[in-house]
Design a protein around this motif. Sequence first.
Motif, PDB file in Angstrom:
ATOM      1  N   ALA A 118       0.799  -1.351  -0.046  1.00 53.97           N
ATOM      2  CA  ALA A 118      -0.099  -0.014   0.011  1.00 53.97           C
ATOM      3  C   ALA A 118       1.016   1.137  -0.070  1.00 53.97           C
ATOM      4  O   ALA A 118       0.548   2.054  -0.719  1.00 53.97           O
ATOM      5  CB  ALA A 118      -0.921   0.174   1.153  1.00 53.97           C
ATOM      6  N   LEU A 119       1.885   1.127   0.622  1.00 46.12           N
ATOM      7  CA  LEU A 119       2.703   2.736   0.628  1.00 46.12           C
ATOM      8  C   LEU A 119       3.395   2.542  -0.867  1.00 46.12           C
ATOM      9  O   LEU A 119       3.448   3.704  -1.139  1.00 46.12           O
ATOM     10  CB  LEU A 119       4.031   2.127   1.797  1.00 46.12           C
ATOM     11  CG  LEU A 119       3.726   2.157   3.144  1.00 46.12           C
ATOM     12  CD1 LEU A 119       4.837   1.790   4.031  1.00 46.12           C
ATOM     13  CD2 LEU A 119       3.220   3.659   3.646  1.00 46.12           C
ATOM     14  N   ILE A 120       4.042   1.562  -1.356  1.00 49.88           N
ATOM     15  CA  ILE A 120       4.210   1.581  -2.753  1.00 49.88           C
ATOM     16  C   ILE A 120       3.183   2.125  -3.699  1.00 49.88           C
ATOM     17  O   ILE A 120       3.678   2.955  -4.508  1.00 49.88           O
ATOM     18  CB  ILE A 120       5.023   0.424  -3.202  1.00 49.88           C
ATOM     19  CG1 ILE A 120       6.378   0.072  -2.411  1.00 49.88           C
ATOM     20  CG2 ILE A 120       5.419   0.319  -4.547  1.00 49.88           C
ATOM     21  CD1 ILE A 120       6.936  -1.102  -2.802  1.00 49.88           C
ATOM     22  N   ALA A 121       2.014   1.651  -3.571  1.00 52.48           N
ATOM     23  CA  ALA A 121       0.886   2.195  -4.450  1.00 52.48           C
ATOM     24  C   ALA A 121       0.560   3.585  -4.199  1.00 52.48           C
ATOM     25  O   ALA A 121      -0.378   4.086  -4.838  1.00 52.48           O
ATOM     26  CB  ALA A 121      -0.263   0.935  -4.091  1.00 52.48           C
ATOM     27  N   GLY A 122       1.319   4.127  -3.131  1.00 49.82           N
ATOM     28  CA  GLY A 122       0.936   5.683  -2.745  1.00 49.82           C
ATOM     29  C   GLY A 122      -0.712   5.557  -2.104  1.00 49.82           C
ATOM     30  O   GLY A 122      -1.366   6.465  -2.285  1.00 49.82           O
ATOM     31  N   ALA A 123      -0.841   4.554  -1.181  1.00 48.47           N
ATOM     32  CA  ALA A 123      -2.373   4.663  -0.599  1.00 48.47           C
ATOM     33  C   ALA A 123      -1.918   4.442   0.815  1.00 48.47           C
ATOM     34  O   ALA A 123      -2.227   3.799   1.406  1.00 48.47           O
ATOM     35  CB  ALA A 123      -2.870   3.367  -0.940  1.00 48.47           C
ATOM     36  N   PRO A 124      -1.595   5.649   1.591  1.00 47.61           N
ATOM     37  CA  PRO A 124      -1.411   5.545   3.140  1.00 47.61           C
ATOM     38  C   PRO A 124      -2.800   5.301   3.845  1.00 47.61           C
ATOM     39  O   PRO A 124      -2.532   4.525   4.687  1.00 47.61           O
ATOM     40  CB  PRO A 124      -1.009   7.000   3.258  1.00 47.61           C
ATOM     41  CG  PRO A 124      -1.555   7.922   1.835  1.00 47.61           C
ATOM     42  CD  PRO A 124      -1.509   7.022   0.864  1.00 47.61           C
ATOM     43  N   ALA A 125      -3.774   5.528   3.370  1.00 51.07           N
ATOM     44  CA  ALA A 125      -4.857   5.432   4.263  1.00 51.07           C
ATOM     45  C   ALA A 125      -5.057   3.947   4.471  1.00 51.07           C
ATOM     46  O   ALA A 125      -5.477   3.127   5.378  1.00 51.07           O
ATOM     47  CB  ALA A 125      -6.275   5.825   3.558  1.00 51.07           C
ATOM     48  N   LYS A 126      -4.975   3.249   3.014  1.00 49.03           N
ATOM     49  CA  LYS A 126      -5.195   1.738   3.011  1.00 49.03           C
ATOM     50  C   LYS A 126      -4.043   1.115   3.873  1.00 49.03           C
ATOM     51  O   LYS A 126      -4.019   0.170   4.690  1.00 49.03           O
ATOM     52  CB  LYS A 126      -4.961   1.372   1.515  1.00 49.03           C
ATOM     53  CG  LYS A 126      -5.209  -0.254   1.418  1.00 49.03           C
ATOM     54  CD  LYS A 126      -6.780  -0.511   1.789  1.00 49.03           C
ATOM     55  CE  LYS A 126      -6.957  -2.098   1.370  1.00 49.03           C
ATOM     56  NZ  LYS A 126      -8.455  -2.294   2.050  1.00 49.03           N
ATOM     57  N   ALA A 127      -2.612   1.625   3.869  1.00 50.43           N
ATOM     58  CA  ALA A 127      -1.499   1.355   4.593  1.00 50.43           C
ATOM     59  C   ALA A 127      -1.921   1.356   6.196  1.00 50.43           C
ATOM     60  O   ALA A 127      -1.701   0.372   6.932  1.00 50.43           O
ATOM     61  CB  ALA A 127      -0.447   2.174   4.504  1.00 50.43           C
TER      62      ALA A 127
END
Length: 266
Positions: A164-173
């Motif tokens: 999720a961090l690599i995908a640029g999705a901090p909320a999901k992370a």
Amino acid sequence: MSKAKVLLIGSNATRIELQGGRTAATGQYLNETVVPAIAIIEAGYGIVLATPDGTKPHIDEISDTPDHFGGDRTAYDRAKTFYAQDPAMKHVRTLRSVIEEGLDQYAGVFVPGGHAPVVDLMQDPDLGEILRHFHERAKPTALLCHGPMAVAAAMPHAREFRAALIAGAPAKAAEWARGWQYAGYKMTVLSNTEEKIVEDHILHAKLYFNVVDALQTAGGDVITTKTDFEAHVVEDRELITGQNPRSDRPLAEKFVAALDRSLVSA
């Protein structure tokens, strides 16, 4: 006869992902590995080196210089010799094998930096099991520079967190980080401004995420200095973290002191 054994966790990563689909060479930093290791041994402890696949960690070429030893050529040469020849650095175990033989025999655990831990260790399930063991028993757990990112491995969903961090999705992370054992702990890690210097002058590209932001997303109380590459160590309960390469000696001193206290109270 040593006072007790300390587990030194190394990375096997040799490449790290960069934005744009590129990768860069990586590894562990020489001084961050050797300076604490020598201090631990000189304090009377034995060291067992373990990595995910049981092979010796690669030393990042950027760190292979006297500059990371304050320009002291003698200290640098000693570090090179130690890493190449000392029995503690030559007999490498797998993480799984040290788990199977029993973690109770270890007084503490140490993870050095370099970018490598951000690749493999932060999502390694065996390291997660090791960290949870030391956390549950409040045994000294020290990590340096990028090494503190490895505490993410203790999460129930460490691989998903990193993805999720690599995908640029901090909320999901943040969702994947729920239940993290180190949420609320004070800690430090290489600062965002220090990382930018690395990106601009060494990697010549941007990483997918900054380690400060990642640990904050997970729930860590991250504290960094205002002055880049100033030695800085944070200790909170059993967790001892150092911010950057210059924190190698201060972190080693606090870690050894924590190991000594732990033995006295055992």
